[in-house]
Design a protein around this motif. Structure first.
Motif, short mmCIF file in Angstrom:
data_model
loop_
_atom_site.label_atom_id
_atom_site.label_comp_id
_atom_site.label_asym_id
_atom_site.label_seq_id
_atom_site.Cartn_x
_atom_site.Cartn_y
_atom_site.Cartn_z
N LEU A 111 0.88 -1.17 0.00
CA LEU A 111 0.00 0.00 0.00
C LEU A 111 0.92 1.22 0.00
O LEU A 111 1.77 1.35 0.89
N VAL A 112 0.80 2.08 -1.01
CA VAL A 112 1.68 3.24 -1.12
C VAL A 112 0.86 4.52 -1.12
O VAL A 112 -0.35 4.51 -1.38
N ASP A 113 1.55 5.63 -0.85
CA ASP A 113 0.85 6.92 -0.78
C ASP A 113 0.89 7.64 -2.13
O ASP A 113 1.31 7.08 -3.15
N ALA A 114 0.48 8.91 -2.13
CA ALA A 114 0.37 9.67 -3.37
C ALA A 114 1.72 10.00 -3.98
O ALA A 114 1.79 10.50 -5.11
N GLU A 115 2.81 9.74 -3.26
CA GLU A 115 4.16 9.93 -3.79
C GLU A 115 4.82 8.60 -4.14
O GLU A 115 6.00 8.57 -4.47
N GLY A 116 4.05 7.51 -4.04
CA GLY A 116 4.62 6.19 -4.33
C GLY A 116 5.49 5.65 -3.22
O GLY A 116 6.29 4.73 -3.45
N ASP A 188 -7.54 6.80 -11.67
CA ASP A 188 -6.91 5.50 -11.85
C ASP A 188 -5.53 5.60 -12.49
O ASP A 188 -4.69 4.72 -12.33
N LYS A 189 -5.28 6.71 -13.21
CA LYS A 189 -3.98 6.89 -13.86
C LYS A 189 -2.85 6.97 -12.83
O LYS A 189 -1.70 6.65 -13.14
N TYR A 190 -3.17 7.41 -11.62
CA TYR A 190 -2.15 7.53 -10.58
C TYR A 190 -1.73 6.18 -10.00
O TYR A 190 -0.75 6.10 -9.25
N ARG A 191 -2.47 5.13 -10.35
CA ARG A 191 -2.17 3.81 -9.78
C ARG A 191 -0.81 3.28 -10.22
O ARG A 191 -0.25 2.38 -9.60
N ASN A 192 -0.24 3.87 -11.27
CA ASN A 192 1.07 3.41 -11.71
C ASN A 192 2.16 3.69 -10.68
O ASN A 192 3.26 3.15 -10.76
N LEU A 193 1.84 4.52 -9.68
CA LEU A 193 2.83 4.82 -8.64
C LEU A 193 3.20 3.58 -7.84
O LEU A 193 4.35 3.42 -7.40
N VAL A 194 2.26 2.68 -7.63
CA VAL A 194 2.58 1.46 -6.90
C VAL A 194 3.43 0.54 -7.76
O VAL A 194 4.32 -0.17 -7.26
#
Length: 233
Positions: A111-116, A188-194
């Motif tokens: 589980l990661v935050d908004a900064e990965g 959903d585009k931000y999910r690439n951070l994980v």
């Protein structure tokens, strides 16, 4: 009185550098360069500090600064090396190893935050279901926060739980759903951070391939790699 060099306490920083060297290279403990101290000292302190909860507290300390507004959850599989595959199972437990399409594997859940940056980590058998394995990782989400997940996390139970905690699960729905829940492709585009996080910790070869027989030692290696991600963020 003669001086016994073996009785000299090796500096903790020196040993820690040796532990990180092994984490990055994936080499056996016995191959740790002498400049980091005796290899048995490095291995013993790694395990001793793990049993004392030092690696857990270290990750907890650095991750207190996480950005909780947007969090992403996912899992990745790693191959189990043949040296770890021969570990004896105790009390019917699998040791976090299981058979999947890639052979004997373990799965890292993050589980990661908004900064990965990692907030929570766990390991399971390679064939474990991503969504069901995440149940004990979501307790920290609360009012106004958003959870992102792929289709493996699509369930009414997860959405209901997030709603009860005041959060919203923006999870990509399965294509065969009859009742399609609210979903934002933009978020959903931000999910690439994980995915980027997994790429970073797999630069550490002791994480990219599981060499540790003991699942607690392997999880400790994953957490140490996660600490390095935080320190470099």
């Amino acid at each position: 009185m003669s001086h016994n060099p073996q009785a000299v306490q090796v500096d903790d920083r020196r040993v820690l550098n040796g532990i990180f060297w092994r984490l990055r290279t994936g080499a056996p403990w016995a191959d740790i360069p002498a400049r980091y101290g005796p290899h048995m000292t490095c291995g013993n302190r790694f395990r001793r500090w793990r049993k004392r909860g030092i690696w857990d507290r270290l990750l907890d300390a650095v991750s207190k600064a996480y950005d909780g507004d947007l969090q992403m959850i996912d899992a990745t599989s790693v191959r189990v090396h043949q040296h770890a595959a021969c570990a004896q199972k105790k009390d019917g437990r699998s040791g976090g190893m299981g058979r999947s399409r890639g052979g004997l594997t373990s799965k890292i859940h993050a589980l990661v935050d908004a900064e990965g940056r990692p907030v929570a980590l766990k390991i399971t058998e390679g064939q474990a279901h991503d969504g069901r394995s995440a149940a004990d990782m979501l307790g920290g989400l609360g009012t106004g926060q958003i959870l992102l997940g792929d289709r493996a996390y699509d369930s009414d139970a997860l959405r209901a739980r997030m709603a009860e905690q005041g959060a919203w699960a923006n999870v990509r729905p399965m294509p065969n759903r009859k009742r399609v829940p609210a979903f934002s492709p933009f978020l959903d585009k931000y999910r690439n951070l994980v995915e980027r996080f997994f790429s970073k910790i797999k630069h550490f070869r002791a994480v990219a391939t599981r060499y540790d027989k003991d699942p607690d030692n392997f999880l400790a290696s994953v957490k140490l790699a996660a600490v390095r991600v935080w320190l470099r963020a």
